[in-house]
Every structure is written in C-alpha cells, then in structure tokens.
Design an enzyme around this catalytic site. Structure first.
Site, PDB file in Angstrom:
ATOM      1  N   ASN A 110       9.258  -1.876  -4.548  1.00 15.54           N
ATOM      2  CA  ASN A 110       8.706  -0.529  -4.656  1.00 15.54           C
ATOM      3  C   ASN A 110       8.378  -0.034  -3.266  1.00 15.54           C
ATOM      4  OD1 ASN A 110       7.156   1.759  -4.963  1.00 15.54           O
ATOM      5  ND2 ASN A 110       5.309   0.592  -5.484  1.00 15.54           N
ATOM      6  N   CYS A 165       5.397  -5.973   1.664  1.00 15.26           N
ATOM      7  CA  CYS A 165       5.744  -4.555   1.530  1.00 15.26           C
ATOM      8  C   CYS A 165       5.118  -3.709   2.645  1.00 15.26           C
ATOM      9  CB  CYS A 165       5.407  -4.055   0.127  1.00 15.26           C
ATOM     10  SG  CYS A 165       6.512  -2.721  -0.351  1.00 15.26           S
ATOM     11  N   GLU A 185       5.044 -11.522  -5.684  1.00 20.38           N
ATOM     12  CA  GLU A 185       4.065 -11.671  -6.790  1.00 20.38           C
ATOM     13  C   GLU A 185       4.614 -11.079  -8.083  1.00 20.38           C
ATOM     14  OE1 GLU A 185       4.066  -9.243  -4.755  1.00 20.38           O
ATOM     15  OE2 GLU A 185       3.377  -7.437  -5.784  1.00 20.38           O
ATOM     16  N   GLY A 197       9.481   3.013   0.041  1.00 22.07           N
ATOM     17  CA  GLY A 197      10.260   4.158   0.503  1.00 22.07           C
ATOM     18  C   GLY A 197      10.574   4.078   1.985  1.00 22.07           C
ATOM     19  N   GLN A 220       5.751  -3.844   6.929  1.00 19.31           N
ATOM     20  CA  GLN A 220       5.887  -2.711   7.859  1.00 19.31           C
ATOM     21  C   GLN A 220       4.785  -2.743   8.921  1.00 19.31           C
ATOM     22  OE1 GLN A 220       5.758   0.380   4.902  1.00 19.31           O
ATOM     23  NE2 GLN A 220       7.724  -0.214   4.006  1.00 19.31           N
ATOM     24  N   GLY A 271       0.822  -1.209   0.000  1.00 19.61           N
ATOM     25  CA  GLY A 271       0.000   0.000   0.000  1.00 19.61           C
ATOM     26  C   GLY A 271       0.850   1.249   0.000  1.00 19.61           C
ATOM     27  N   HIS A 303       8.474  -7.876  -3.468  1.00 23.15           N
ATOM     28  CA  HIS A 303       7.206  -8.318  -4.070  1.00 23.15           C
ATOM     29  C   HIS A 303       7.315  -9.712  -4.677  1.00 23.15           C
ATOM     30  CE1 HIS A 303       4.698  -4.740  -3.590  1.00 23.15           C
ATOM     31  NE2 HIS A 303       5.854  -4.103  -3.570  1.00 23.15           N
TER      32      HIS A 303
END
Ligand SMILES: NC(=O)CC[C@H](N)C(=O)O
Length: 356
Positions: A293, A251, A337, A295, A255, A223, A335
């Site tokens: 992907n 991802c 997937e 940050g 967190q 997300g 990821h």
C-alpha cells in the site's frame, strides 16, 4: 439508498448509491486490487486522506469484525482504532454477510464511523482512468454532483502528524531487548509481530527525538502521505544511525531510512495497493508475494555507495527495499506484517529481532 457520485479532478464522474455515512468528502483517489481485507485496509493509517477504490467486485460479504481491544490497548482484529480512509468506493455491495467473526455489516460500520461509501460504481473502469492518468484527487457528492477542483494538494499535507501517537506508549515492559518504534501511523499488526518475538516496545511520536533513549534497535513504521513532509523524523533517524544499532523500516519506514541515508523518493503514477505484488530479493532468485500500500518509492539511482537495493518489484522494477552494506540497517517497501495479505516475508521480523 441515495444517489452518490465520485467526481475526479479531471472532470470524470462516476454514479452510484450511498451505502455509508452521507457526507461529501474529498481525497486522493487510489485503487486497491486485493480480493479481501477491507476491515484491515480501511483501518490502516496509511490511507488517511485517500478515497479507497476496490477493484474486486463483491465487497461486504463477510461483514466486519468487532472493534474490541486487548489489555495492551491494541485492537484485536483491526489495524488501528478507527477508519482512516476518507471514503470507500465499491462495485457490488453485498447486503447479506456471513463470517464466524462478523459483528456488523460493512454499511453499518461505515455509518457508525461517519465514513462515506458508494456502491454500484464500475470500479474497474474507474481504475482504468486512474491507471491511465495517474492517481488524482476526487470528491464524493451525495444527491447531485458538482464540479470539483482541489483546494489543497495531497502531497503538501502532513498526514503523519494527524495519525501518529501523541505520547510515548510502552508495550511488554521489562523484556530484555528494547525497540524504539517511530510511529508514523503504525499498523497494529506490526506491533503484534514485534511483541510475538518478545521485545519491549517504546512507541514514540513521529517527530520525537529518541536519540537519547536507551534502546537495542529502532523500528520505523508505515504512514500516510508524502515522506518529504517528515524531515524531523529523517533528522532523528540520522542521529540513531550514528549509534549503529539495528534499524528496520516498513513502507514509509523504507522511504524515511532511504532519505536519512541521503537518497530521494518520487511519486509513482498510481502506486502499489494489493496482495499480490511480486518482489525479488536482489542477488538471488528468491521471489515473494507481498501485500502493499504505497504511492511513493525510493529512487534507486539516488542511493549512496554505502547502500544497496535489497528487494525489487518484479512488475515495474521499482525499489522494494534497501540495506546498508556494512551496518545493520534495512527496510522494505512492502508489508511483511501482512494484515491483510500473504505472510511470505514475516521472517524479516525474525532477522531484525535476531540482530538486536
Ligand atoms: N503504507 C505506507 O507506509 C505508505 C508510505 C507512503 N505514504 C506512500 O504512499 O508511499
């Protein structure tokens, strides 16, 4: 093509030409070094609120697939039903495209979806600025540039609430094993990967208290934005942990599981966005090339005694996954997937489903 500009909050200005929808937008400017995958990346909900810069210079040459959906409502080729990035910044835009699956050009798709696009930018020079100073906000201007100072901080916006489903969605109803999927902006290939393994999925909004539902396992999705904005989700994950059923996160899911376990997250200087991030499974010499992907990252030093690092990034040593020492809870920062990117770690879906 009209002149278009990307102005960063430090005042740097990059000039190019508009090849998408002509509108002035702002967002956090992030770079992705993958050579392919722009349809999947643009429709990845984790890019909500961000201006995507692609370092690979030749973009658009294979066009864009159609937006058709399957009978379960999932997109056939994309990661969600719309483009989430605020804008796209590229070097050479390839006007001609050719691919067996192409339905339209990247330029026409951006215009159709009302997303700004600039080409003719030296995106490698721009990336050097972002690597040097860290990611920052920026604004796209069409016609003539102006100075830009951000009104809102990216990290203070709850982007997850903008992209999560609004009601419970069921897939493959009646299958013997039931998974609750906490939707923080899930990429559809995650749902496809789970469905291929024969489970029933109840996809619930990010802040839904699912602890009273009947399930065999919980999946926490990827997300956008700052995980510290999702405390309701963290509370509900804590309640689910008390049931000791398998939990798998990807991802943002890594967190949020870490936070539910008492750990902290921090913001990386410029994140990991590419197809070739090497990770090592801790305690082994097994390395995998992963698609990423993100940050933010989990702070390893804040992990409680019950938890251990599962994977680490071989470039910068940052956390790439955690695992509970005694309970069936684990998550990864990359990821598995793919979509797009390498599929080396898809076996993690098998590990999760086998635990159910
Ligand atoms: N892809 C994701 O789930 C990203 C998680 C989080 N928004 C980050 O940037 O770190």
């Amino acid at each position: 093509m009209k002149d278009a500009y990307l102005v960063l909050e430090d005042g740097s200005c990059f000039e190019g030409k508009s090849f998408g929808f002509e509108k002035s937008v702002f967002g956090e400017v992030v770079f992705n070094t993958a050579m392919t995958g722009y349809p999947e990346s643009l429709t990845d909900p984790s890019y909500e609120g961000q201006i995507m810069v692609l370092t690979y210079p030749l973009i658009g040459n294979y066009g864009v697939p159609s937006a058709e959906t399957c009978s379960d409502g999932l997109s056939k080729f994309m990661e969600s039903g719309r483009i989430h990035a605020e804008a796209l910044v590229v070097g050479d835009y390839s006007v001609n495209y050719s691919h067996w699956n192409a339905a339209l050009s990247l330029s026409d798709w951006l215009k159709q979806e009302k997303i700004a696009g600039i080409c003719g930018v030296d995106t490698r020079e721009l990336t050097k600025v972002l690597r040097g100073s860290g990611v920052m906000q920026g604004r796209i201007f069409i016609g003539k540039p102006e100075s830009f100072s951000p009104q809102t901080e990216y990290s203070k916006i709850n982007f997850v609430d903008k992209v999560s489903c609004r009601e419970i969605l069921k897939y493959n109803e009646g299958a013997p094993k039931k998974v609750v999927l906490l939707d923080c902006g899930v990429k559809e290939n995650i749902i496809r990967c789970l469905l291929r393994r024969g489970v029933e999925i109840a996809r619930v909004p990010w802040n839904y208290d699912f602890s009273g539902m009947d399930f065999d396992g919980v999946f926490i999705s990827n997300g956008p934005g700052n995980p510290d904005m999702c405390s309701e989700a963290v509370q509900n994950i804590k309640k689910a942990m008390a049931k000791e059923k398998p939990i798998f996160g990807i991802c943002m899911g890594n967190q949020l599981l870490a936070k539910a376990g008492g750990a902290k997250v921090y913001k990386l200087k410029y994140g990991h966005r590419s197809h070739n991030q090497p990770v090592r499974m801790l305690g082994t010499n097994r390395c995998f090339i992963t698609s990423q992907n993100h940050g933010y990252a989990v702070d390893n030093s804040s992990l409680g005694d019950d938890w251990e690092v599962y994977f680490e990034n071989m470039n910068d040593g940052s956390n790439e996954g955690i695992r509970h020492k005694t309970k069936p809870f684990f998550s990864v920062q990359f990821h598995p997937e793919a979509a797009s990117g390498p599929t080396d770690t898809e076996f993690l879906f098998d590990e999760f489903v086998n635990l159910l």
